[in-house]
Design an enzyme around this catalytic site. Structure first.
Site, PDB file in Angstrom:
ATOM      1  N   HIS A   1       0.863  -1.170   0.000  1.00  0.00           N
ATOM      2  CA  HIS A   1       0.000   0.000   0.000  1.00  0.00           C
ATOM      3  C   HIS A   1       0.911   1.234   0.000  1.00  0.00           C
ATOM      4  O   HIS A   1       1.953   1.247   0.660  1.00  0.00           O
ATOM      5  CB  HIS A   1      -0.944   0.015   1.212  1.00  0.00           C
ATOM      6  CG  HIS A   1      -2.118  -0.905   1.043  1.00  0.00           C
ATOM      7  ND1 HIS A   1      -2.767  -1.504   2.096  1.00  0.00           N
ATOM      8  CD2 HIS A   1      -2.748  -1.342  -0.089  1.00  0.00           C
ATOM      9  CE1 HIS A   1      -3.753  -2.266   1.630  1.00  0.00           C
ATOM     10  NE2 HIS A   1      -3.759  -2.185   0.312  1.00  0.00           N
TER      11      HIS A   1
ATOM     12  N   ASP B   1       1.112   4.105   1.299  1.00  0.00           N
ATOM     13  CA  ASP B   1       1.599   4.807   2.491  1.00  0.00           C
ATOM     14  C   ASP B   1       2.748   4.071   3.182  1.00  0.00           C
ATOM     15  O   ASP B   1       3.266   4.530   4.197  1.00  0.00           O
ATOM     16  CB  ASP B   1       0.448   5.090   3.479  1.00  0.00           C
ATOM     17  CG  ASP B   1      -0.287   3.838   3.924  1.00  0.00           C
ATOM     18  OD1 ASP B   1      -0.461   2.920   3.103  1.00  0.00           O
ATOM     19  OD2 ASP B   1      -0.691   3.776   5.102  1.00  0.00           O
TER      20      ASP B   1
END
Ligand SMILES: [Zn+2]
Length: 308
Positions: free
Chosen positions: A64, A66
């Protein structure tokens, strides 16, 4: 000699002025590791005066954004600064394609080599070992394959009592065995107890990083007895349903893992940007596990000072 963990980013998917996305800098003696690399991690290095060229290994928990969007920028900066030292990146097998693809389109001949090591997602795996430290990956339960990481110092040697060994006229060949905690027998038949010539070893410290995961009880066994535990706490209990559907944890669930694992201290992090601060998370966690702290960007934990 130190064992420190510094929070570079304590926020979840949406960066805020207060919190960068996930990244942590771990230093163990003269080893320098980066755990996750959210967007802007290189700016956090600058902000907190961390020397980015010292990093030799990077551990990416999952793909992901982030947790890894900071990699291209960081790698590019390392290249522009003329790095020659190899870099090893541990992550999902797809990470190599993504990063190599990005670097290729830029058409630069890199000044250093990058090695990619694919993580396994079915059971805890030893991924790094040297004379001081072991690093393990272990599976978490998120929407896509995700690993946590455990950093464990190997048992340390007994420390010689300089005066005692000198008085007894012991030789270097004896030191080696005493340091291992072995008793020795001199040539004249005299038996010596190692405890009379050594001080106990410094404790071997450990740290576990549990990035994005839903709550599952068995995690506490995987990280059992770790000195310092980082566990995501994206939400508070009021948003338990949202935590379930997004495969995240609440602060209460993080504290339950901390309690069951018998860790000494819990760091909460990965706070959703919907919260102005982590006050509620902390309150909630402390009601279950007292020794909890809420991560803030820049926070530094010195395990040697805290736990020995
Ligand atoms: Zn995340």
């Amino acid at each position: 000699v130190g064992f420190t963990v510094q929070i570079l980013g304590s926020g979840a998917a949406l960066p805020t002025g207060q919190r960068a996305p996930s990244a942590q800098y771990l230093q163990c003696e003269n080893r320098h590791f980066l755990i996750d690399c959210g967007e802007g991690t290189q700016m956090q290095f600058r902000r907190f005066n961390v020397k980015l060229q010292k990093i030799k290994q990077i551990f990416i928990s999952h793909l992901h954004g982030d947790h890894f969007f900071g990699l291209p920028g960081l790698i590019s900066t390392m290249h522009l600064l003329g790095r020659t030292q190899n870099l090893t990146i541990y992550g999902h097998p797809d990470l190599e394609k993504i990063i190599r693809g990005m670097l290729e389109v830029g058409g630069h001949k890199m000044t250093f080599e990058i090695q990619f090591v694919a993580l396994k997602y079915d059971s805890p795996t030893l991924i790094f070992e040297d004379k001081v430290l072991e690093i393990w990956s272990f599976p978490l339960k998120h929407r896509i394959p995700t690993c946590g990481f455990m950093f464990r110092e190997k048992p340390k040697e007994f420390q010689l009592d300089g005066e005692a060994v000198k008085e007894a006229g012991l030789l270097i060949e004896h030191f080696h065995r005493l340091k291992k905690g072995e008793d020795i027998e001199l040539e004249n038949g005299k038996k010596l107890n190692h405890q009379d010539f050594t001080f106990p070893p410094k404790p071997a410290l450990s740290y576990a990083y549990c990035s994005d995961t839903k709550y599952f009880e068995d995690l506490a066994n995987v990280v059992s007895n770790v000195d310092l535990l980082y566990h995501e706490a994206t939400f508070t209990e009021a948003m338990l349903e949202r935590a379930k559907t997004t495969f995240h944890s609440t602060a209460k669930q993080a504290a339950e893992i901390a309690l069951q694992s018998k860790t000494k201290m819990l760091i909460l992090g990965h706070f959703s940007s919907r919260y102005d601060d982590a006050r509620l998370h902390l309150e909630e966690a402390k009601s279950i596990f007292t020794n909890s702290v809420a991560a803030e960007d820049g926070m530094l934990f010195d395990l040697r000072k805290m736990f020995s």
